[in-house]
Design a protein around this motif. Structure first.
Motif, PDB file in Angstrom:
ATOM      1  N   ARG A  97       0.834  -1.208   0.000  1.00  0.00           N
ATOM      2  CA  ARG A  97       0.000   0.000   0.000  1.00  0.00           C
ATOM      3  C   ARG A  97       0.867   1.255   0.000  1.00  0.00           C
ATOM      4  O   ARG A  97       0.543   2.259  -0.658  1.00  0.00           O
ATOM      5  CB  ARG A  97      -0.947  -0.002   1.197  1.00  0.00           C
ATOM      6  N   SER A  98       1.974   1.218   0.724  1.00  0.00           N
ATOM      7  CA  SER A  98       2.872   2.373   0.745  1.00  0.00           C
ATOM      8  C   SER A  98       3.519   2.599  -0.619  1.00  0.00           C
ATOM      9  O   SER A  98       3.669   3.745  -1.063  1.00  0.00           O
ATOM     10  CB  SER A  98       3.948   2.176   1.813  1.00  0.00           C
ATOM     11  N   ILE A  99       3.900   1.521  -1.296  1.00  0.00           N
ATOM     12  CA  ILE A  99       4.473   1.658  -2.639  1.00  0.00           C
ATOM     13  C   ILE A  99       3.453   2.287  -3.576  1.00  0.00           C
ATOM     14  O   ILE A  99       3.771   3.210  -4.345  1.00  0.00           O
ATOM     15  CB  ILE A  99       4.931   0.283  -3.174  1.00  0.00           C
ATOM     16  N   ILE A 100       2.217   1.797  -3.535  1.00  0.00           N
ATOM     17  CA  ILE A 100       1.158   2.331  -4.401  1.00  0.00           C
ATOM     18  C   ILE A 100       0.907   3.805  -4.097  1.00  0.00           C
ATOM     19  O   ILE A 100       0.637   4.603  -5.002  1.00  0.00           O
ATOM     20  CB  ILE A 100      -0.127   1.495  -4.234  1.00  0.00           C
ATOM     21  N   GLU A 101       1.024   4.185  -2.848  1.00  0.00           N
ATOM     22  CA  GLU A 101       0.839   5.586  -2.434  1.00  0.00           C
ATOM     23  C   GLU A 101       1.983   6.476  -2.897  1.00  0.00           C
ATOM     24  O   GLU A 101       1.772   7.597  -3.383  1.00  0.00           O
ATOM     25  CB  GLU A 101       0.732   5.637  -0.909  1.00  0.00           C
ATOM     26  N   GLN A 102       3.211   6.003  -2.771  1.00  0.00           N
ATOM     27  CA  GLN A 102       4.382   6.832  -3.043  1.00  0.00           C
ATOM     28  C   GLN A 102       4.773   6.863  -4.518  1.00  0.00           C
ATOM     29  O   GLN A 102       5.376   7.840  -4.974  1.00  0.00           O
ATOM     30  CB  GLN A 102       5.568   6.319  -2.227  1.00  0.00           C
ATOM     31  N   ALA A 103       4.454   5.817  -5.266  1.00  0.00           N
ATOM     32  CA  ALA A 103       4.902   5.723  -6.658  1.00  0.00           C
ATOM     33  C   ALA A 103       4.465   6.900  -7.525  1.00  0.00           C
ATOM     34  O   ALA A 103       5.291   7.465  -8.256  1.00  0.00           O
ATOM     35  CB  ALA A 103       4.433   4.400  -7.272  1.00  0.00           C
ATOM     36  N   PRO A 104       3.190   7.312  -7.492  1.00  0.00           N
ATOM     37  CA  PRO A 104       2.809   8.459  -8.324  1.00  0.00           C
ATOM     38  C   PRO A 104       3.547   9.744  -7.947  1.00  0.00           C
ATOM     39  O   PRO A 104       3.819  10.585  -8.815  1.00  0.00           O
ATOM     40  CB  PRO A 104       1.301   8.592  -8.069  1.00  0.00           C
ATOM     41  N   LEU A 105       3.883   9.896  -6.672  1.00  0.00           N
ATOM     42  CA  LEU A 105       4.613  11.085  -6.230  1.00  0.00           C
ATOM     43  C   LEU A 105       6.022  11.102  -6.801  1.00  0.00           C
ATOM     44  O   LEU A 105       6.531  12.154  -7.207  1.00  0.00           O
ATOM     45  CB  LEU A 105       4.661  11.126  -4.703  1.00  0.00           C
ATOM     46  N   VAL A 106       6.662   9.944  -6.829  1.00  0.00           N
ATOM     47  CA  VAL A 106       8.001   9.829  -7.408  1.00  0.00           C
ATOM     48  C   VAL A 106       7.962  10.124  -8.901  1.00  0.00           C
ATOM     49  O   VAL A 106       8.834  10.827  -9.435  1.00  0.00           O
ATOM     50  CB  VAL A 106       8.588   8.425  -7.149  1.00  0.00           C
ATOM     51  N   MET A 107       6.969   9.586  -9.593  1.00  0.00           N
ATOM     52  CA  MET A 107       6.880   9.795 -11.036  1.00  0.00           C
ATOM     53  C   MET A 107       6.580  11.254 -11.369  1.00  0.00           C
ATOM     54  O   MET A 107       7.071  11.797 -12.368  1.00  0.00           O
ATOM     55  CB  MET A 107       5.797   8.888 -11.627  1.00  0.00           C
ATOM     56  N   LYS A 108       5.796  11.919 -10.528  1.00  0.00           N
ATOM     57  CA  LYS A 108       5.436  13.316 -10.766  1.00  0.00           C
ATOM     58  C   LYS A 108       6.608  14.252 -10.510  1.00  0.00           C
ATOM     59  O   LYS A 108       6.844  15.202 -11.258  1.00  0.00           O
ATOM     60  CB  LYS A 108       4.252  13.711  -9.870  1.00  0.00           C
ATOM     61  N   ASN A 109       7.345  13.993  -9.432  1.00  0.00           N
ATOM     62  CA  ASN A 109       8.477  14.848  -9.066  1.00  0.00           C
ATOM     63  C   ASN A 109       9.662  13.959  -8.697  1.00  0.00           C
ATOM     64  O   ASN A 109       9.834  13.596  -7.534  1.00  0.00           O
ATOM     65  CB  ASN A 109       8.120  15.764  -7.901  1.00  0.00           C
ATOM     66  N   PRO A 110      10.496  13.606  -9.674  1.00  0.00           N
ATOM     67  CA  PRO A 110      11.597  12.660  -9.430  1.00  0.00           C
ATOM     68  C   PRO A 110      12.603  13.113  -8.382  1.00  0.00           C
ATOM     69  O   PRO A 110      13.348  12.292  -7.860  1.00  0.00           O
ATOM     70  CB  PRO A 110      12.261  12.544 -10.808  1.00  0.00           C
ATOM     71  N   GLN A 111      12.653  14.411  -8.078  1.00  0.00           N
ATOM     72  CA  GLN A 111      13.629  14.908  -7.114  1.00  0.00           C
ATOM     73  C   GLN A 111      12.997  15.256  -5.768  1.00  0.00           C
ATOM     74  O   GLN A 111      13.563  16.026  -4.982  1.00  0.00           O
ATOM     75  CB  GLN A 111      14.370  16.110  -7.698  1.00  0.00           C
ATOM     76  N   ASP A 112      11.849  14.652  -5.501  1.00  0.00           N
ATOM     77  CA  ASP A 112      11.214  14.804  -4.193  1.00  0.00           C
ATOM     78  C   ASP A 112      11.816  13.761  -3.253  1.00  0.00           C
ATOM     79  O   ASP A 112      11.572  12.562  -3.403  1.00  0.00           O
ATOM     80  CB  ASP A 112       9.701  14.613  -4.335  1.00  0.00           C
ATOM     81  N   TYR A 113      12.599  14.217  -2.293  1.00  0.00           N
ATOM     82  CA  TYR A 113      13.387  13.301  -1.459  1.00  0.00           C
ATOM     83  C   TYR A 113      12.513  12.314  -0.692  1.00  0.00           C
ATOM     84  O   TYR A 113      12.837  11.126  -0.619  1.00  0.00           O
ATOM     85  CB  TYR A 113      14.246  14.094  -0.468  1.00  0.00           C
ATOM     86  N   GLY A 114      11.415  12.771  -0.109  1.00  0.00           N
ATOM     87  CA  GLY A 114      10.591  11.906   0.730  1.00  0.00           C
ATOM     88  C   GLY A 114      10.075  10.685   0.005  1.00  0.00           C
ATOM     89  O   GLY A 114      10.301   9.538   0.441  1.00  0.00           O
ATOM     90  N   PRO A 115       9.355  10.843  -1.112  1.00  0.00           N
ATOM     91  CA  PRO A 115       8.894   9.663  -1.856  1.00  0.00           C
ATOM     92  C   PRO A 115      10.045   8.788  -2.361  1.00  0.00           C
ATOM     93  O   PRO A 115       9.945   7.557  -2.340  1.00  0.00           O
ATOM     94  CB  PRO A 115       8.097  10.275  -3.011  1.00  0.00           C
ATOM     95  N   ARG A 116      11.129   9.423  -2.816  1.00  0.00           N
ATOM     96  CA  ARG A 116      12.282   8.630  -3.255  1.00  0.00           C
ATOM     97  C   ARG A 116      12.824   7.780  -2.107  1.00  0.00           C
ATOM     98  O   ARG A 116      13.181   6.609  -2.296  1.00  0.00           O
ATOM     99  CB  ARG A 116      13.388   9.543  -3.781  1.00  0.00           C
ATOM    100  N   ALA A 117      12.887   8.363  -0.916  1.00  0.00           N
ATOM    101  CA  ALA A 117      13.390   7.624   0.237  1.00  0.00           C
ATOM    102  C   ALA A 117      12.478   6.458   0.582  1.00  0.00           C
ATOM    103  O   ALA A 117      12.941   5.339   0.859  1.00  0.00           O
ATOM    104  CB  ALA A 117      13.527   8.562   1.437  1.00  0.00           C
ATOM    105  N   ASN A 118      11.170   6.691   0.561  1.00  0.00           N
ATOM    106  CA  ASN A 118      10.233   5.621   0.880  1.00  0.00           C
ATOM    107  C   ASN A 118      10.292   4.487  -0.137  1.00  0.00           C
ATOM    108  O   ASN A 118      10.253   3.305   0.231  1.00  0.00           O
ATOM    109  CB  ASN A 118       8.809   6.187   0.959  1.00  0.00           C
ATOM    110  N   ILE A 119      10.389   4.829  -1.428  1.00  0.00           N
ATOM    111  CA  ILE A 119      10.479   3.799  -2.462  1.00  0.00           C
ATOM    112  C   ILE A 119      11.782   3.020  -2.336  1.00  0.00           C
ATOM    113  O   ILE A 119      11.811   1.782  -2.479  1.00  0.00           O
ATOM    114  CB  ILE A 119      10.343   4.428  -3.865  1.00  0.00           C
ATOM    115  N   MET A 120      12.884   3.703  -2.039  1.00  0.00           N
ATOM    116  CA  MET A 120      14.167   3.013  -1.894  1.00  0.00           C
ATOM    117  C   MET A 120      14.122   2.022  -0.736  1.00  0.00           C
ATOM    118  O   MET A 120      14.579   0.876  -0.864  1.00  0.00           O
ATOM    119  CB  MET A 120      15.293   4.032  -1.695  1.00  0.00           C
ATOM    120  N   TRP A 121      13.557   2.428   0.378  1.00  0.00           N
ATOM    121  CA  TRP A 121      13.484   1.535   1.535  1.00  0.00           C
ATOM    122  C   TRP A 121      12.499   0.386   1.285  1.00  0.00           C
ATOM    123  O   TRP A 121      12.740  -0.750   1.695  1.00  0.00           O
ATOM    124  CB  TRP A 121      13.094   2.318   2.787  1.00  0.00           C
TER     125      TRP A 121
END
Length: 391
Positions: free
Chosen positions: A224-248
């Motif tokens: 559920r967290s991946i599904i939540e964070q993925a669109p944020l990463v795709m929209k703004n690739p340099q947004d640290y928070g979503p990138r950090a969550n996806i990496m973890w």
């Protein structure tokens, strides 16, 4: 719940600028000389390789480099790496890159401590007894190899792409994870990595093992967290928070936590390995095509976990729907989600116009035997049906 042993001894160093600690960490884990393994030119162009080399120099560690790892890593570079370090048990292997680079380093690590051909481990002819230590500077969140004891290599002579699992010997001793290193990943690569980590969880989630509520909910929470964070990463690739969550999330998806106590499946991965071995497709993109077809077939005879996934993760409301309709809607939502990230939904979109189904089925069962899978045992008739559904 099945008996299990869960041991995840990797030291994870997470956050901004953490690649500057690589020299200190190599020393901490006993390195006296280092072989840096990397892929293409991105780690050079970004300056990452230079920063890693500088950190090693400041730590007083001599090093050599081995570049050229391909996205579907091949045995040739593994053999080249083994020749560099064979007979020198003092080497520490440092993988700077994503899953392909890490998997290559792991293959070198076990091959360098073995008198025979490293491929013996992948085909089950030999078991790993020792391996050189591996450290990681992660640049692509996807495979989860930074926290697992797994490695996947393609043998170019035989055309086989085979996975190896040896948690005791192949887990990295440390993994540096700086989300900023993922800012410049192409969108398709980011999306493919997201799919890969999700299917790593699905391979563990789809099980017939009863009474694993805790493990199921851990897996569902990460999904559920991946599904939540993925669109944020795709929209703004340099947004640290979503990138950090996806990496973890990529690490949690594959370090074994989401499968504790389960008898796992892995048929989707086996089937995709044949696709990428034969056609060279991106692994995560291939999984976006394989998994929905697999789920469509297996849920006909074993619907329980497909219903649970649809309701708990994909938010399908069961009111007024049959079990079959719940599953169908769940699969449709999963396809739409992956498509929204720019991933393919069929073999045509994957760039495979005339798939050789006969070869895919034959190679799959030659490599993995018959039947395959754990959730539903798949013979050649069923795997053919799944491949046909991907068209």
């Amino acid at each position: 719940m099945e008996n299990f042993t869960f041991c995840s001894p990797t030291e994870f160093v997470f956050g901004r600028d953490t690649e500057k600690e690589v020299g200190r960490l190599c020393l901490k884990h006993g390195a006296s000389r280092v072989l840096i393994i990397y892929g293409g030119g991105s780690v050079v162009r970004s300056g990452l390789l230079q920063r890693v080399e500088q950190s090693l120099t400041e730590a007083g560690l001599p090093y050599e480099t081995l570049g050229g790892v391909k996205p579907n890593p091949e045995d040739g570079l593994v053999r080249e790496g083994i020749s560099k370090v064979s007979g020198e048990r003092s080497y520490f292997l440092l993988a700077v890159g994503g899953g392909s680079v890490i998997d290559t380093a792991k293959a070198i690590a076990c091959g360098a401590c073995y008198d025979g051909d490293f491929w013996d481990f992948y085909i089950g002819k030999a078991k790993i007894e020792q391996a050189l230590p591996v450290g990681v500077v992660l640049t692509i969140p996807a495979a989860g190899s930074e926290g697992s004891g797994n490695s996947v290599i393609t043998n170019t002579a035989t055309g086989q792409k085979i996975s190896l699992r040896s948690p005791e010997h192949l887990r990295p001793v440390f993994s540096i994870m700086n989300p900023e290193l993922t800012y410049t990943l192409p969108p398709y690569q980011t999306a493919s990595g997201i799919c890969d980590m999700m299917v790593h969880i699905f391979e563990r989630y789809f099980t017939n093992t009863a009474e694993t509520s805790i493990t199921d909910h851990v897996a569902e929470g990460v999904l559920r967290s991946i599904i939540e964070q993925a669109p944020l990463v795709m929209k703004n690739p340099q947004d640290y928070g979503p990138r950090a969550n996806i990496m973890w999330a990529g690490m949690l998806a594959h370090n074994g936590l989401c499968g504790t106590g389960h008898v796992e499946d892995w048929a989707s991965h086996f089937m995709e390995h044949e696709l990428s071995a034969l056609y060279g497709v991106t692994h995560g993109a291939g999984l976006a095509v394989v998994f929905p077809a697999w789920l469509t077939v297996v849920s006909r005879t074993n619907p329980h976990k497909a219903v649970q996934l649809a309701e708990r993760v994909l938010d399908v409301c069961p009111d007024g729907l049959t079990e079959h309709e719940i599953i169908a809607e769940g699969i449709a939502r999963l396809r739409r989600f992956w498509s929204s990230l720019g991933l393919p939904t069929n073999l045509h979109e994957l760039g495979i116009e005339q798939p050789d189904i006969d070869a895919l089925v034959r190679n799959l069962h030659v490599t993995k035997g018959e039947p395959i899978g754990g959730y539903v045992r798949l013979d050649r008739t069923l795997t053919r049906e799944i491949y046909e559904l991907m068209k």
